[in-house]
Design an enzyme around this catalytic site. Sequence first.
Site, PDB file in Angstrom:
ATOM      1  N   HIS A  48     -10.312 -11.230  74.099  1.00  0.00           N
ATOM      2  CA  HIS A  48      -9.632 -10.540  72.974  1.00  0.00           C
ATOM      3  C   HIS A  48      -8.425 -11.385  72.589  1.00  0.00           C
ATOM      4  CE1 HIS A  48      -8.043  -6.686  70.946  1.00  0.00           C
ATOM      5  NE2 HIS A  48      -7.178  -7.654  70.661  1.00  0.00           N
ATOM      6  N   HIS A  97      -5.993 -13.094  69.148  1.00  0.00           N
ATOM      7  CA  HIS A  97      -5.639 -13.207  67.722  1.00  0.00           C
ATOM      8  C   HIS A  97      -5.235 -14.651  67.446  1.00  0.00           C
ATOM      9  CE1 HIS A  97      -5.640  -8.836  67.068  1.00  0.00           C
ATOM     10  NE2 HIS A  97      -5.265  -8.809  68.334  1.00  0.00           N
ATOM     11  N   LYS A 119     -15.703  -5.286  65.534  1.00  0.00           N
ATOM     12  CA  LYS A 119     -14.447  -4.664  65.967  1.00  0.00           C
ATOM     13  C   LYS A 119     -14.178  -3.385  65.180  1.00  0.00           C
ATOM     14  CE  LYS A 119     -10.515  -4.119  67.938  1.00  0.00           C
ATOM     15  NZ  LYS A 119      -9.477  -4.898  68.566  1.00  0.00           N
ATOM     16  N   HIS A 129     -10.589  -0.599  69.294  1.00  0.00           N
ATOM     17  CA  HIS A 129      -9.157  -0.328  69.458  1.00  0.00           C
ATOM     18  C   HIS A 129      -9.032   1.176  69.681  1.00  0.00           C
ATOM     19  CE1 HIS A 129      -4.773  -1.133  68.731  1.00  0.00           C
ATOM     20  NE2 HIS A 129      -4.835   0.190  68.682  1.00  0.00           N
ATOM     21  N   HIS A 133      -8.051  -3.760  75.405  1.00  0.00           N
ATOM     22  CA  HIS A 133      -6.670  -3.618  75.900  1.00  0.00           C
ATOM     23  C   HIS A 133      -6.330  -2.196  76.370  1.00  0.00           C
ATOM     24  CE1 HIS A 133      -6.365  -2.402  71.741  1.00  0.00           C
ATOM     25  NE2 HIS A 133      -6.230  -3.625  71.264  1.00  0.00           N
ATOM     26  N   ASP A 160      -5.160 -10.320  74.295  1.00  0.00           N
ATOM     27  CA  ASP A 160      -4.571  -9.731  73.093  1.00  0.00           C
ATOM     28  C   ASP A 160      -3.336 -10.526  72.673  1.00  0.00           C
ATOM     29  OD1 ASP A 160      -4.302  -8.043  70.929  1.00  0.00           O
ATOM     30  OD2 ASP A 160      -3.307  -6.442  72.060  1.00  0.00           O
TER      31      ASP A 160
HETATM   32  C1  NCD Z   1      -2.321  -7.027  67.270  1.00  0.00           C
HETATM   33  C2  NCD Z   1      -1.966  -7.974  66.123  1.00  0.00           C
HETATM   34  O1  NCD Z   1      -0.800  -8.333  65.999  1.00  0.00           O
HETATM   35  O2  NCD Z   1      -2.866  -8.371  65.375  1.00  0.00           O
HETATM   36  N1  NCD Z   1      -1.114  -6.435  67.752  1.00  0.00           N
HETATM   37  C3  NCD Z   1      -0.933  -5.870  68.969  1.00  0.00           C
HETATM   38  O3  NCD Z   1       0.127  -5.297  69.198  1.00  0.00           O
HETATM   39  N2  NCD Z   1      -1.837  -5.936  69.903  1.00  0.00           N
HETATM   40  C4  NCD Z   1      -3.326  -6.018  66.824  1.00  0.00           C
HETATM   41  C5  NCD Z   1      -3.973  -5.262  67.952  1.00  0.00           C
HETATM   42  O4  NCD Z   1      -4.744  -5.823  68.723  1.00  0.00           O
HETATM   43  O5  NCD Z   1      -3.722  -4.057  68.068  1.00  0.00           O
HETATM   44 ZN    ZN Z   2      -5.521  -7.268  69.571  1.00  0.00          ZN
END
Ligand code: NCD
Ligand code: ZN
Length: 346
Positions: free
Chosen positions: A14, A16, A100, A137, A175, A248
Amino acid sequence: MTTSLTLRRPDDWHLHLRDGAMLQGILPETARHFARAIVMPNLVPPVVTGAQAAAYRDRILAALPDGMAFEPLMTLYLTEETDPADVAAAHASGLVKAVKLYPAGATTNSASGVTDFEKVRGVLEKMAEIGLPLCVHGEVVDADVDIFDREAVFIDTVLDPIRRATPGLRVVMEHITTAEGAAYAQSGGPDLGATITTHHLVINRNHILVGGIKPHYYCLPVAKREHHRLALRAAATSGLPCFFLGTDSAPHADPAKESACGCAGCFTATNTMSILAHVFEEDGALDKLERFTSLNGPAFYDLPANDARLTLERGGPVTYPDKIDTGAGTVTVFDPGFALHWHVKP
Ligand code: NCD
Ligand code: ZN
């Protein structure tokens, strides 16, 4: 005392990566240690179709510095308009490894997510049929549900009903942050997995709020009470196949975090492996680290574990940058609050 540990190369289930200058700046932080990652689709606009996922994958590979190997595993962002046939085609071509589900409004860039779960029934049934996992999520967004209860309420009122209504649907609880989440994942059989982040093994809600508000510890789902953190530690270090690493890691430029309305997300890509070795050592579970970072995830996603290896060595203090400079601003690296001693061998 164990002073050297060689693991199959880890994956991040996971992550970003963003886009443009931010992608360019932060991608090496992950690619330095991780072979593959499930890449979140919450761009603006989101990655909804197979064609958009293919284009995003190309941009990620183009941003990879020469000499670094990394395989992005692409996901599609589920909307109420998602076409089951497009999802099936993107899966059949090997491009897309998961879909997702963001409840609309639950987190960063989730406005196009799902409000009416009836409208995605056809997609979920198609996914169950073809064995494509749904990454969830897991938080409700009802204004009258306390933010610290949103995960537990989601499990009872949304996730469990969806799983009962869609037999065979493979689900990853993304998460997880609560004892309830860990217990539900553990009781769900082989079609249910759960990712656990690095930071939720280290911080509880006091770290965010005591002694001044700490925006770099704020993420969603928000860290909970200490007993939940301990339940997550027990889950991650258990070696059980349903639990695997999803950092995450979610970069935001510092001004967007250090703001009157700060963004959610902790950036842990840089020091995750050193932090995890510390945590697993503290819990007497170094022998379980490879399952969490390198074995359980591939097994759930029906992918081979990596052949390459990564070695960690215990030594003097690990140094890492406080901030990563990107063309889209500086990003603060997660501070675990303790010195790290496990070095990833270059
Ligand atoms: C994530 C993001 O910034 O894209 N932020 C987070 O707090 N984890 C989005 C997510 O996974 O909820
Ligand atoms: Zn995330």
